[in-house]
Design a protein around this motif. Structure first.
Motif, mmCIF file in Angstrom:
data_model
loop_
_atom_site.group_PDB
_atom_site.id
_atom_site.type_symbol
_atom_site.label_atom_id
_atom_site.label_comp_id
_atom_site.label_asym_id
_atom_site.label_seq_id
_atom_site.Cartn_x
_atom_site.Cartn_y
_atom_site.Cartn_z
ATOM 1 N N PRO A 2 0.825 -1.224 0.000
ATOM 2 C CA PRO A 2 0.000 0.000 0.000
ATOM 3 C C PRO A 2 0.858 1.273 0.000
ATOM 4 O O PRO A 2 2.011 1.265 0.439
ATOM 5 N N VAL A 3 0.248 2.314 -0.524
ATOM 6 C CA VAL A 3 0.808 3.657 -0.385
ATOM 7 C C VAL A 3 -0.264 4.512 0.299
ATOM 8 O O VAL A 3 -1.394 4.593 -0.180
ATOM 9 N N VAL A 4 0.104 5.099 1.425
ATOM 10 C CA VAL A 4 -0.810 5.982 2.139
ATOM 11 C C VAL A 4 -0.289 7.411 2.004
ATOM 12 O O VAL A 4 0.840 7.698 2.408
ATOM 13 N N THR A 5 -1.093 8.270 1.403
ATOM 14 C CA THR A 5 -0.705 9.667 1.228
ATOM 15 C C THR A 5 -1.558 10.514 2.170
ATOM 16 O O THR A 5 -2.781 10.434 2.146
ATOM 17 N N ALA A 32 -0.244 4.868 10.417
ATOM 18 C CA ALA A 32 -0.803 4.462 9.125
ATOM 19 C C ALA A 32 -0.305 3.064 8.737
ATOM 20 O O ALA A 32 -1.070 2.232 8.232
ATOM 21 N N SER A 33 0.959 2.798 9.005
ATOM 22 C CA SER A 33 1.510 1.474 8.697
ATOM 23 C C SER A 33 0.823 0.404 9.546
ATOM 24 O O SER A 33 0.496 -0.685 9.063
ATOM 25 N N GLN A 34 0.617 0.737 10.807
ATOM 26 C CA GLN A 34 -0.045 -0.208 11.718
ATOM 27 C C GLN A 34 -1.489 -0.479 11.268
ATOM 28 O O GLN A 34 -1.965 -1.614 11.317
ATOM 29 N N LEU A 35 -2.150 0.568 10.819
ATOM 30 C CA LEU A 35 -3.544 0.429 10.364
ATOM 31 C C LEU A 35 -3.657 -0.578 9.217
ATOM 32 O O LEU A 35 -4.542 -1.434 9.197
ATOM 33 N N VAL A 44 4.385 -4.236 7.535
ATOM 34 C CA VAL A 44 4.821 -2.829 7.548
ATOM 35 C C VAL A 44 5.953 -2.556 6.565
ATOM 36 O O VAL A 44 6.107 -1.438 6.097
ATOM 37 N N ASN A 45 6.720 -3.581 6.210
ATOM 38 C CA ASN A 45 7.810 -3.307 5.265
ATOM 39 C C ASN A 45 7.332 -3.243 3.813
ATOM 40 O O ASN A 45 8.123 -3.103 2.894
ATOM 41 N N SER A 46 6.025 -3.363 3.600
ATOM 42 C CA SER A 46 5.521 -3.186 2.232
ATOM 43 C C SER A 46 4.665 -1.924 2.104
ATOM 44 O O SER A 46 4.107 -1.665 1.047
ATOM 45 N N THR A 47 4.570 -1.137 3.168
ATOM 46 C CA THR A 47 3.741 0.068 3.136
ATOM 47 C C THR A 47 4.605 1.328 3.082
ATOM 48 O O THR A 47 5.520 1.491 3.879
ATOM 49 N N PHE A 48 4.278 2.184 2.128
ATOM 50 C CA PHE A 48 4.892 3.514 2.050
ATOM 51 C C PHE A 48 3.894 4.525 2.597
ATOM 52 O O PHE A 48 2.687 4.392 2.381
ATOM 53 N N VAL A 49 4.404 5.521 3.286
ATOM 54 C CA VAL A 49 3.562 6.629 3.732
ATOM 55 C C VAL A 49 4.190 7.923 3.225
ATOM 56 O O VAL A 49 5.403 8.112 3.362
ATOM 57 N N VAL A 50 3.394 8.765 2.596
ATOM 58 C CA VAL A 50 3.907 10.039 2.099
ATOM 59 C C VAL A 50 3.057 11.158 2.704
ATOM 60 O O VAL A 50 1.835 11.168 2.572
ATOM 61 N N ILE A 51 3.731 12.068 3.413
ATOM 62 C CA ILE A 51 3.037 13.207 4.025
ATOM 63 C C ILE A 51 3.272 14.443 3.161
ATOM 64 O O ILE A 51 4.410 14.809 2.895
ATOM 65 N N GLU A 52 2.196 15.029 2.695
ATOM 66 C CA GLU A 52 2.306 16.246 1.879
ATOM 67 C C GLU A 52 1.769 17.424 2.680
ATOM 68 O O GLU A 52 0.594 17.442 3.053
ATOM 69 N N VAL B 54 10.118 14.650 -1.882
ATOM 70 C CA VAL B 54 9.495 14.572 -0.555
ATOM 71 C C VAL B 54 10.603 14.517 0.502
ATOM 72 O O VAL B 54 11.535 13.715 0.387
ATOM 73 N N ASP B 55 10.515 15.365 1.518
ATOM 74 C CA ASP B 55 11.504 15.354 2.596
ATOM 75 C C ASP B 55 11.565 13.975 3.249
ATOM 76 O O ASP B 55 10.544 13.305 3.388
ATOM 77 N N THR B 56 12.754 13.588 3.681
ATOM 78 C CA THR B 56 12.891 12.250 4.279
ATOM 79 C C THR B 56 12.098 12.125 5.586
ATOM 80 O O THR B 56 11.734 11.018 5.977
ATOM 81 N N ASP B 57 11.803 13.240 6.243
ATOM 82 C CA ASP B 57 10.914 13.178 7.425
ATOM 83 C C ASP B 57 9.473 12.850 7.034
ATOM 84 O O ASP B 57 8.682 12.420 7.873
ATOM 85 N N ASN B 58 9.135 13.131 5.784
ATOM 86 C CA ASN B 58 7.742 13.011 5.330
ATOM 87 C C ASN B 58 7.471 11.726 4.565
ATOM 88 O O ASN B 58 6.370 11.516 4.067
ATOM 89 N N TRP B 59 8.474 10.890 4.435
ATOM 90 C CA TRP B 59 8.301 9.624 3.723
ATOM 91 C C TRP B 59 8.525 8.481 4.716
ATOM 92 O O TRP B 59 9.527 8.462 5.420
ATOM 93 N N GLY B 60 7.592 7.578 4.756
ATOM 94 C CA GLY B 60 7.703 6.471 5.698
ATOM 95 C C GLY B 60 7.820 5.128 5.011
ATOM 96 O O GLY B 60 7.218 4.899 3.954
#
Lengths: 78, 78, 78, 78, 78, 78
Positions: A2-5, A32-35, A44-52, B54-60
């Motif tokens: 998954p990718v969670v943005t 988000a990874s835990q969810l 969790v090692n297959s989930t990316f999270v991107v915060i914009e 994306v800043d490395t703080d913002n990527w999980g």
């Protein structure tokens, strides 16, 4: 895979802060990874999270920018 | 009319660099446009490419930020 | 950790096809992953590729839908 | 509950400006919200608008960056 | 005003299912909204969650589609 | 070179319809292209519009899916 943005306005969540802190971002990533693990069994090692983070001038709601919206809130008009 | 969005962390690809260079970005744009031409016959003048850094703080990944992840890598723990 | 998102219209790339084929999608995935490896040294096992196919009614260019645009092309008006 | 995302290059719309102004952004937000109201009866308080400004080095068209593209335009080659 | 976009492959999380269930989607929505409340004090009525399900042919990892990747897993090669 | 992405729930805007019509989509495309022309002088032939329709099970607000939200509305609880 998954990718969670997570798109948020660039604002502090409390007095004296003007953006999400590193700790808050880390908590978003972890949560988000835990969810995805809890609900869909995604490791969790297959989930990316991107915060914009988006400037308040660049985010609109109710037909106005959040900059304007916050001003109305401070003036007690929202 | 394709749109190719390339999201990468804001990091250098080698020593002494802290972000993708102009030349690397140009190569991504050229390569992505060529790919759409080669595979789907899309003319390059109909393809948009957008690179989001994306800043490395913002990527999980793996439940932690890439900032933290890189630190573990430097410490030999990854 | 790149994510490459490729948005295309749902159309065939040649006669008798009405969408990208499995083979074409596989070529997009392979090519995009290779591009990130070649340009930024990103290992292929850290790159995600997401292909989004969009109905021609839902994609606009020049102020009209691609459905309409293709019709003008077939009529020799584009 | 629509979300309208407007991606533009970070450029001024006229001489002496190098980015969209606050007023232009406010007009985009207002206009996009109005459009959803007019066409789909979506109340403006349920529409989000997000404006993403992208550096001209990070946006590609015709296989080159917009930075390069603008240079060709200034040189009369486009 | 956050927007949380969750992109997942269209696959079941267990035997006999070929996609996320309504209940799983509801849990993702609830959990993501709660996360934004817990970490950034965002009221749940200001958070949108969008779940995008992507065909396994359209999602790539390690340079191949997830369709192919799952086949290798079933064959014990991953 | 703007890209305008309009995400909406897959619902009709009036009785007897269960999705946006072709005419409504055409109006969104035309209106969004016009907006970019009016506000930022972007020629309509450089603007892409992408409409993404999202199932009501896949869109969340107030911590619940829109499917559930609409039910509460029909029951007079919203």
């Amino acid at each position: 895979m998954p990718v969670v943005t997570i798109q948020i306005t660039r604002e502090g969540s409390g007095p004296g802060r003007d953006a999400a802190t590193k700790e808050e971002k880390a908590a978003l990533i972890k949560g988000a990874s835990q969810l995805l693990l809890d609900v869909l069994n995604k490791p969790v090692n297959s989930t990316f999270v991107v915060i914009e983070e988006v400037d308040t001038d660049n985010w609109g709601w109710e037909g106005m920018s959040i900059t304007e919206y916050r001003k109305l809130q401070r003036d007690g008009k929202k």
